[in-house]
Design a protein around this motif. Structure first.
Motif, mmCIF file in Angstrom:
data_model
loop_
_atom_site.group_PDB
_atom_site.id
_atom_site.type_symbol
_atom_site.label_atom_id
_atom_site.label_comp_id
_atom_site.label_asym_id
_atom_site.label_seq_id
_atom_site.Cartn_x
_atom_site.Cartn_y
_atom_site.Cartn_z
ATOM 1 N N ASP A 276 16.421 4.515 27.790
ATOM 2 C CA ASP A 276 16.830 5.029 26.485
ATOM 3 C C ASP A 276 15.612 5.467 25.661
ATOM 4 O O ASP A 276 14.465 5.227 26.022
ATOM 5 C CB ASP A 276 17.636 3.974 25.719
ATOM 6 N N GLY A 277 15.908 6.106 24.524
ATOM 7 C CA GLY A 277 14.844 6.658 23.703
ATOM 8 C C GLY A 277 13.928 5.634 23.075
ATOM 9 O O GLY A 277 12.722 5.870 22.926
ATOM 10 N N ILE A 278 14.472 4.492 22.684
ATOM 11 C CA ILE A 278 13.638 3.437 22.093
ATOM 12 C C ILE A 278 12.631 2.928 23.109
ATOM 13 O O ILE A 278 11.437 2.811 22.830
ATOM 14 C CB ILE A 278 14.508 2.268 21.593
ATOM 15 N N THR A 279 13.112 2.624 24.307
ATOM 16 C CA THR A 279 12.230 2.118 25.363
ATOM 17 C C THR A 279 11.175 3.151 25.735
ATOM 18 O O THR A 279 9.992 2.827 25.889
ATOM 19 C CB THR A 279 13.052 1.739 26.601
ATOM 20 N N ALA A 280 11.604 4.402 25.880
ATOM 21 C CA ALA A 280 10.657 5.456 26.235
ATOM 22 C C ALA A 280 9.603 5.639 25.146
ATOM 23 O O ALA A 280 8.410 5.806 25.440
ATOM 24 C CB ALA A 280 11.403 6.772 26.465
ATOM 25 N N THR A 281 10.041 5.585 23.891
ATOM 26 C CA THR A 281 9.084 5.721 22.781
ATOM 27 C C THR A 281 8.059 4.596 22.811
ATOM 28 O O THR A 281 6.848 4.829 22.660
ATOM 29 C CB THR A 281 9.833 5.695 21.432
ATOM 30 N N ARG A 282 8.515 3.389 23.020
ATOM 31 C CA ARG A 282 7.608 2.240 23.051
ATOM 32 C C ARG A 282 6.602 2.384 24.194
ATOM 33 O O ARG A 282 5.399 2.146 24.006
ATOM 34 C CB ARG A 282 8.404 0.945 23.204
ATOM 35 N N ARG A 283 7.084 2.769 25.356
ATOM 36 C CA ARG A 283 6.191 2.899 26.514
ATOM 37 C C ARG A 283 5.161 4.007 26.289
ATOM 38 O O ARG A 283 3.988 3.852 26.649
ATOM 39 C CB ARG A 283 7.017 3.184 27.770
ATOM 40 N N LEU A 284 5.597 5.104 25.694
ATOM 41 C CA LEU A 284 4.669 6.195 25.442
ATOM 42 C C LEU A 284 3.623 5.815 24.405
ATOM 43 O O LEU A 284 2.429 6.090 24.572
ATOM 44 C CB LEU A 284 5.430 7.436 24.976
ATOM 45 N N ARG A 285 4.060 5.175 23.333
ATOM 46 C CA ARG A 285 3.153 4.876 22.228
ATOM 47 C C ARG A 285 2.166 3.761 22.575
ATOM 48 O O ARG A 285 1.164 3.577 21.883
ATOM 49 C CB ARG A 285 3.961 4.506 20.986
ATOM 50 N N ARG B 212 0.391 3.849 25.188
ATOM 51 C CA ARG B 212 -0.662 4.494 25.968
ATOM 52 C C ARG B 212 -1.752 5.057 25.065
ATOM 53 O O ARG B 212 -1.483 5.519 23.959
ATOM 54 C CB ARG B 212 -0.067 5.652 26.778
ATOM 55 N N PRO B 213 -2.980 5.059 25.525
ATOM 56 C CA PRO B 213 -4.045 5.742 24.781
ATOM 57 C C PRO B 213 -3.766 7.238 24.720
ATOM 58 O O PRO B 213 -3.304 7.835 25.700
ATOM 59 C CB PRO B 213 -5.297 5.445 25.622
ATOM 60 N N GLY B 214 -4.035 7.850 23.578
ATOM 61 C CA GLY B 214 -3.826 9.282 23.431
ATOM 62 C C GLY B 214 -2.377 9.712 23.525
ATOM 63 O O GLY B 214 -2.081 10.840 23.928
ATOM 64 N N HIS C 105 14.416 -0.058 14.815
ATOM 65 C CA HIS C 105 13.920 -0.213 16.177
ATOM 66 C C HIS C 105 13.077 0.988 16.598
ATOM 67 O O HIS C 105 12.046 0.825 17.266
ATOM 68 C CB HIS C 105 15.094 -0.388 17.145
ATOM 69 N N ALA C 106 13.498 2.181 16.194
ATOM 70 C CA ALA C 106 12.730 3.374 16.554
ATOM 71 C C ALA C 106 11.360 3.362 15.901
ATOM 72 O O ALA C 106 10.347 3.656 16.538
ATOM 73 C CB ALA C 106 13.498 4.629 16.146
ATOM 74 N N LEU C 107 11.314 3.006 14.622
ATOM 75 C CA LEU C 107 10.033 2.987 13.917
ATOM 76 C C LEU C 107 9.132 1.872 14.441
ATOM 77 O O LEU C 107 7.920 2.048 14.557
ATOM 78 C CB LEU C 107 10.278 2.830 12.414
ATOM 79 N N ARG C 108 9.717 0.733 14.755
ATOM 80 C CA ARG C 108 8.916 -0.354 15.327
ATOM 81 C C ARG C 108 8.387 0.002 16.702
ATOM 82 O O ARG C 108 7.317 -0.477 17.107
ATOM 83 C CB ARG C 108 9.756 -1.631 15.404
ATOM 84 N N ALA C 109 9.128 0.842 17.431
ATOM 85 C CA ALA C 109 8.669 1.259 18.763
ATOM 86 C C ALA C 109 7.516 2.244 18.679
ATOM 87 O O ALA C 109 6.851 2.501 19.682
ATOM 88 C CB ALA C 109 9.826 1.882 19.542
ATOM 89 N N GLY C 110 7.291 2.799 17.485
ATOM 90 C CA GLY C 110 6.153 3.694 17.310
ATOM 91 C C GLY C 110 6.492 5.121 16.932
ATOM 92 O O GLY C 110 5.601 5.975 16.869
#
Length: 217
Positions: free
Chosen positions: A64-73, A75-77, A95-100
């Motif tokens: 889902d989008g929350i998980t993907a956002t967290r995983r992406l954010r 990462r460096p760069g 949840h979205a904002l906390r994920a980054g």
């Protein structure tokens, strides 16, 4: 082309992606470098195309989008992420904002505002739709009010009752509270009864919720 923003579109609806691509790719300042149908594809697309900004749906298969956002954010760069969704509950927003995520927009946002949001987050600025901003403000006020009320209510307890209330909020049984605070189970029960009376509560769960509102656990 140095100032062009590289955008990745992530949505499980191909028609939505096509519409967004048509709207945003023609602005001159934004180029859609790739599309993805779920969070798993999004992560791979980021690796392959190095976008500056990701426009991310929330409800998608596989990842889902929350998980993907967290995983992406994590990462460096990492690219900036704007959530674009039909879901605007407090839970989804927080949840979205906390994920980054740097932005949170609804899918009924006008195209020009979506393009403006992409430009803003690309330069490090946050972007929330007016409705989402109001929801967050209302939530903050409500949480602040609950915190103050909880603190004021718990101020009526003695220091020992306060310790018992915190232990209750941590899920401790009477026997565990007695062992931790060096008192008999009978004394613990007496304190619990006094806490319920002073706070005008019916059960231990309500005590636990009050302690959580007061940010004691």
């Amino acid at each position: 082309m140095a100032d062009v923003i590289r955008l990745l579109l992530v949505d499980d609806d191909a028609l939505v992606r096509a519409g967004l691509s048509m709207m945003l790719d023609g602005t001159g300042d934004i180029v859609v470098v790739a599309e993805a149908g779920d969070g798993r594809e999004a992560i791979a697309a980021v690796d392959a195309h190095a976008p500056d900004v990701v426009l991310m749906d929330l409800q998608m298969p596989h990842v889902d989008g929350i998980t993907a956002t967290r995983r992406l954010r994590e990462r460096p760069g990492a690219p900036e992420v704007i959530v674009l969704t039909t879901f605007d509950t407090d839970e989804h927003i927080v949840h979205a904002l906390r994920a980054g995520a740097s932005g949170f927009l609804l899918k009924d946002t006008p195209p020009a505002q979506i393009a403006d949001a992409v430009a803003r987050v690309a330069t490090g600025g946050p972007m929330l739709s007016p409705g989402v901003m109001r929801r967050l403000m209302d939530r903050t006020v409500a949480q602040a009010g609950a915190y103050e009320r909880a603190r004021a209510a718990l101020a009526a307890l003695t220091p020992r009752e306060h310790e018992v209330a915190v232990a209750i909020a941590r899920g401790r049984s009477n026997a565990e509270i007695g062992a931790e605070l060096l008192m008999s189970v009978t004394t613990v029960k007496s304190h619990v009864s006094s806490i319920l009376t002073k706070l005008a509560l019916d059960n231990r769960t309500q005590v636990a919720l009050l302690a959580h509102d007061a940010d004691l656990v």
